[in-house]
Scaffold this motif. Structure first.
Motif, PDB file in Angstrom:
ATOM      1  N   LEU A 215     101.892   5.594  33.645  1.00 11.88           N
ATOM      2  CA  LEU A 215     103.330   5.335  33.623  1.00 11.88           C
ATOM      3  C   LEU A 215     104.056   6.131  34.696  1.00 11.88           C
ATOM      4  CD1 LEU A 215     103.945   5.240  29.766  1.00 11.88           C
ATOM      5  CD2 LEU A 215     104.063   3.320  31.361  1.00 11.88           C
ATOM      6  N   LEU A 216     103.610   7.370  34.920  1.00  7.80           N
ATOM      7  CA  LEU A 216     104.178   8.156  36.016  1.00  7.80           C
ATOM      8  C   LEU A 216     103.946   7.449  37.349  1.00  7.80           C
ATOM      9  CD1 LEU A 216     105.327  10.725  37.362  1.00  7.80           C
ATOM     10  CD2 LEU A 216     103.013  11.684  37.256  1.00  7.80           C
ATOM     11  N   ALA A 217     102.721   6.975  37.555  1.00  9.39           N
ATOM     12  CA  ALA A 217     102.405   6.292  38.810  1.00  9.39           C
ATOM     13  C   ALA A 217     103.266   5.055  38.997  1.00  9.39           C
ATOM     14  CB  ALA A 217     100.922   5.908  38.827  1.00  9.39           C
ATOM     15  N   THR A 218     103.463   4.288  37.927  1.00 15.01           N
ATOM     16  CA  THR A 218     104.226   3.046  38.032  1.00 15.01           C
ATOM     17  C   THR A 218     105.711   3.324  38.248  1.00 15.01           C
ATOM     18  OG1 THR A 218     102.633   2.058  36.515  1.00 15.01           O
ATOM     19  CG2 THR A 218     104.621   0.809  36.957  1.00 15.01           C
ATOM     20  N   ALA A 219     106.261   4.310  37.511  1.00 15.48           N
ATOM     21  CA  ALA A 219     107.685   4.631  37.663  1.00 15.48           C
ATOM     22  C   ALA A 219     107.970   5.185  39.060  1.00 15.48           C
ATOM     23  CB  ALA A 219     108.106   5.633  36.589  1.00 15.48           C
ATOM     24  N   VAL A 220     107.098   6.076  39.555  1.00 20.35           N
ATOM     25  CA  VAL A 220     107.302   6.636  40.893  1.00 20.35           C
ATOM     26  C   VAL A 220     107.120   5.561  41.955  1.00 20.35           C
ATOM     27  CG1 VAL A 220     106.349   8.255  42.576  1.00 20.35           C
ATOM     28  CG2 VAL A 220     106.695   8.973  40.210  1.00 20.35           C
ATOM     29  N   ARG A 221     106.237   4.632  41.695  1.00 22.52           N
ATOM     30  CA  ARG A 221     106.034   3.535  42.642  1.00 22.52           C
ATOM     31  C   ARG A 221     107.294   2.693  42.808  1.00 22.52           C
ATOM     32  NH1 ARG A 221     101.796  -1.408  41.398  1.00 22.52           N
ATOM     33  NH2 ARG A 221     102.159  -2.640  43.284  1.00 22.52           N
ATOM     34  N   ALA A 222     108.022   2.448  41.714  1.00 22.83           N
ATOM     35  CA  ALA A 222     109.135   1.498  41.756  1.00 22.83           C
ATOM     36  C   ALA A 222     110.482   2.151  42.042  1.00 22.83           C
ATOM     37  CB  ALA A 222     109.194   0.721  40.441  1.00 22.83           C
ATOM     38  N   LEU A 223     110.805   3.224  41.319  1.00 19.20           N
ATOM     39  CA  LEU A 223     112.185   3.717  41.310  1.00 19.20           C
ATOM     40  C   LEU A 223     112.638   4.332  42.636  1.00 19.20           C
ATOM     41  CD1 LEU A 223     114.672   3.863  39.587  1.00 19.20           C
ATOM     42  CD2 LEU A 223     113.836   6.011  38.594  1.00 19.20           C
ATOM     43  N   PRO A 224     111.885   5.252  43.261  1.00 17.81           N
ATOM     44  CA  PRO A 224     112.386   5.813  44.522  1.00 17.81           C
ATOM     45  C   PRO A 224     112.581   4.757  45.606  1.00 17.81           C
ATOM     46  CG  PRO A 224     110.591   7.139  43.646  1.00 17.81           C
ATOM     47  CD  PRO A 224     110.626   5.881  42.831  1.00 17.81           C
ATOM     48  N   GLY A 225     111.634   3.825  45.730  1.00 17.53           N
ATOM     49  CA  GLY A 225     111.783   2.770  46.728  1.00 17.53           C
ATOM     50  C   GLY A 225     112.976   1.884  46.438  1.00 17.53           C
ATOM     51  N   GLY A 226     113.193   1.592  45.164  1.00 14.03           N
ATOM     52  CA  GLY A 226     114.340   0.771  44.789  1.00 14.03           C
ATOM     53  C   GLY A 226     115.654   1.453  45.130  1.00 14.03           C
TER      54      GLY A 226
ATOM     55  N   GLY B 142     113.163  -2.320  37.396  1.00  8.96           N
ATOM     56  CA  GLY B 142     111.839  -2.117  36.829  1.00  8.96           C
ATOM     57  C   GLY B 142     111.525  -0.647  36.614  1.00  8.96           C
ATOM     58  N   GLY B 143     111.896   0.214  37.575  1.00  9.19           N
ATOM     59  CA  GLY B 143     111.646   1.640  37.430  1.00  9.19           C
ATOM     60  C   GLY B 143     112.457   2.266  36.314  1.00  9.19           C
ATOM     61  N   LEU B 144     113.721   1.857  36.172  1.00 13.74           N
ATOM     62  CA  LEU B 144     114.560   2.410  35.102  1.00 13.74           C
ATOM     63  C   LEU B 144     114.051   2.007  33.716  1.00 13.74           C
ATOM     64  CD1 LEU B 144     118.148   1.939  36.613  1.00 13.74           C
ATOM     65  CD2 LEU B 144     116.888   4.086  36.295  1.00 13.74           C
ATOM     66  N   VAL B 145     113.523   0.797  33.603  1.00 15.91           N
ATOM     67  CA  VAL B 145     112.973   0.369  32.314  1.00 15.91           C
ATOM     68  C   VAL B 145     111.742   1.192  31.960  1.00 15.91           C
ATOM     69  CG1 VAL B 145     111.786  -1.537  31.165  1.00 15.91           C
ATOM     70  CG2 VAL B 145     113.913  -1.959  32.394  1.00 15.91           C
ATOM     71  N   LEU B 146     110.928   1.532  32.955  1.00 18.19           N
ATOM     72  CA  LEU B 146     109.711   2.305  32.703  1.00 18.19           C
ATOM     73  C   LEU B 146     109.993   3.775  32.433  1.00 18.19           C
ATOM     74  CD1 LEU B 146     107.407   0.815  35.470  1.00 18.19           C
ATOM     75  CD2 LEU B 146     106.995   0.679  33.021  1.00 18.19           C
ATOM     76  N   LEU B 147     111.125   4.276  32.913  1.00 16.31           N
ATOM     77  CA  LEU B 147     111.414   5.707  32.839  1.00 16.31           C
ATOM     78  C   LEU B 147     111.354   6.273  31.419  1.00 16.31           C
ATOM     79  CD1 LEU B 147     112.015   7.861  34.940  1.00 16.31           C
ATOM     80  CD2 LEU B 147     114.458   7.477  34.559  1.00 16.31           C
ATOM     81  N   PRO B 148     112.006   5.661  30.423  1.00 17.35           N
ATOM     82  CA  PRO B 148     111.929   6.238  29.072  1.00 17.35           C
ATOM     83  C   PRO B 148     110.523   6.213  28.487  1.00 17.35           C
ATOM     84  CG  PRO B 148     113.068   4.122  29.045  1.00 17.35           C
ATOM     85  CD  PRO B 148     112.925   4.506  30.467  1.00 17.35           C
ATOM     86  N   PHE B 149     109.715   5.193  28.809  1.00 18.14           N
ATOM     87  CA  PHE B 149     108.334   5.165  28.331  1.00 18.14           C
ATOM     88  C   PHE B 149     107.545   6.339  28.911  1.00 18.14           C
ATOM     89  CE2 PHE B 149     109.633   0.748  27.818  1.00 18.14           C
ATOM     90  CZ  PHE B 149     109.148   0.448  26.557  1.00 18.14           C
TER      91      PHE B 149
ATOM     92  N   VAL C 262     107.811  -0.995  48.341  1.00 21.08           N
ATOM     93  CA  VAL C 262     108.890  -1.479  49.207  1.00 21.08           C
ATOM     94  C   VAL C 262     108.423  -2.615  50.114  1.00 21.08           C
ATOM     95  CG1 VAL C 262     110.474  -0.854  51.066  1.00 21.08           C
ATOM     96  CG2 VAL C 262     110.143   0.705  49.145  1.00 21.08           C
ATOM     97  N   LEU C 263     107.407  -2.364  50.932  1.00 14.80           N
ATOM     98  CA  LEU C 263     106.984  -3.376  51.899  1.00 14.80           C
ATOM     99  C   LEU C 263     106.319  -4.570  51.222  1.00 14.80           C
ATOM    100  CD1 LEU C 263     105.627  -1.111  54.787  1.00 14.80           C
ATOM    101  CD2 LEU C 263     107.804  -2.313  54.650  1.00 14.80           C
ATOM    102  N   SER C 264     105.475  -4.312  50.236  1.00 13.36           N
ATOM    103  CA  SER C 264     104.762  -5.426  49.602  1.00 13.36           C
ATOM    104  C   SER C 264     105.708  -6.329  48.812  1.00 13.36           C
ATOM    105  CB  SER C 264     103.649  -4.898  48.688  1.00 13.36           C
ATOM    106  OG  SER C 264     104.172  -4.092  47.661  1.00 13.36           O
ATOM    107  N   TYR C 265     106.682  -5.741  48.105  1.00 11.66           N
ATOM    108  CA  TYR C 265     107.606  -6.592  47.354  1.00 11.66           C
ATOM    109  C   TYR C 265     108.604  -7.304  48.266  1.00 11.66           C
ATOM    110  CZ  TYR C 265     106.045  -5.521  42.648  1.00 11.66           C
ATOM    111  OH  TYR C 265     105.297  -5.456  41.504  1.00 11.66           O
ATOM    112  N   LEU C 266     108.944  -6.712  49.403  1.00 13.11           N
ATOM    113  CA  LEU C 266     109.756  -7.438  50.384  1.00 13.11           C
ATOM    114  C   LEU C 266     109.034  -8.707  50.840  1.00 13.11           C
ATOM    115  CD1 LEU C 266     111.175  -4.577  52.638  1.00 13.11           C
ATOM    116  CD2 LEU C 266     112.535  -6.230  51.354  1.00 13.11           C
TER     117      LEU C 266
END
Length: 283
Positions: free
Chosen positions: A26-37, A176-183, A211-215
């Motif tokens: 969950l840490l990996a997923t949240a860090v992956r999404a939220l800072p880039g977003g 997506g990152g904000l939703v994962l944050l509380p988990f 960032v690049l892959s989702y763009l």
């Protein structure tokens, strides 16, 4: 170009196991999404308006938050091969959802491509008998459905006028990152220290992995039929298998090579055909 996104996502398993702190999906997923977003939002300086607050939340949950959460959850409850096999049902879900929500016609070629793609994934990742965990199976199926619905709704709603692709992608990643944050805060903790490899791994996930892959991914959804995009996602387990062979000295059997060829055949079958040229009227 769109196929580069699943190719990058196929490297996520290797980066996670080799560079990131252990047992913190969950840490990996949240860090992956939220800072880039947040970075993309700062660049675009534009927030959703009206109905797009709800739509951005829904798309962020489906494409990133729920999908990644269910994917990691299934990976912990099931052997990787079984999880990948269940996830390969995603193009079939898109075929059905595109017919219901986009009015696309279900074509025989797409049904064939779904069957061929699932068979290719089985050849690529299946390692013999494995016990099935019901909750893990449901999580994997839910992850496939979440991604399929995210692709279809992104295609249906499009991108609001006047909003650039950078900003649109930032909405998805931030939601997506904000939703994962509380988990993450409830179920995991921070590692005691961050090593150099940890920093490299997180940097890779934020930049290339998010960032690049989702763009590239959302650009592809705009330009290609939803069904065609869904089949490109089958390239992810191919890249994961090849990287395991090249970097971790894992075996690569002739059956797996056949599976890769079958998957590429399914991807090809799922792509739109160019229109046939009209004959010139005779003078």
């Amino acid at each position: 170009m769109t196929g580069l996104a699943p190719a990058v996502w196929g490297s996520t398993y290797l980066v996670t196991t080799e560079l990131l702190p252990p047992d913190r999906p969950l840490l990996a997923t949240a860090v992956r999404a939220l800072p880039g977003g947040l970075f993309l939002l700062a660049l675009g300086r534009k927030l959703p308006v009206g109905v797009w607050w709800l739509r951005a939340l829904v798309l962020g949950v489906l494409n990133i938050g729920a999908f990644n959460f269910l994917l990691f959850f299934a990976a912990y409850r099931l052997p990787g091969g079984i999880a990948a096999m269940i996830m390969s049902a995603q193009p079939m879900f898109v075929v059905l959802l595109a017919a219901l929500l986009l009015g696309d016609r279900i074509r025989a070629i797409h049904a064939l491509a779904c069957t061929v793609g699932a068979a290719g994934v089985v050849l690529l990742v299946f390692k013999g008998r494995a016990s099935l965990d019901t909750v893990g199976v449901l999580a994997a199926a839910g992850g496939a459905l979440s991604m399929a619905l995210g692709i279809t709704l992104t295609k249906r709603w499009g991108r609001p006028a006047g909003v650039g692709l950078l900003t649109f992608t930032g909405w998805h990643l931030t939601a997506g990152g904000l939703v994962l944050l509380p988990f993450w805060l409830a179920l995991e903790d921070l590692p005691d220290t961050l090593t150099g490899p940890n920093v490299i791994g997180f940097t890779y996930l934020i930049t290339l992995g998010a960032v690049l892959s989702y763009l590239v991914w959302f650009r592809g959804i705009e330009r290609l039929p939803a069904v065609a995009v869904s089949f490109l996602a089958l390239g992810s387990p191919v890249v994961a298998t090849l990287l395991g062979y090249l970097v971790r000295n894992e075996t690569l059997s002739p059956l797996q090579i056949v599976g890769m060829a079958v998957i590429f055949a399914a991807i090809t079958l799922g792509q739109p055909r160019p229109p046939e040229p009209k004959p010139h009227p005779e003078r």
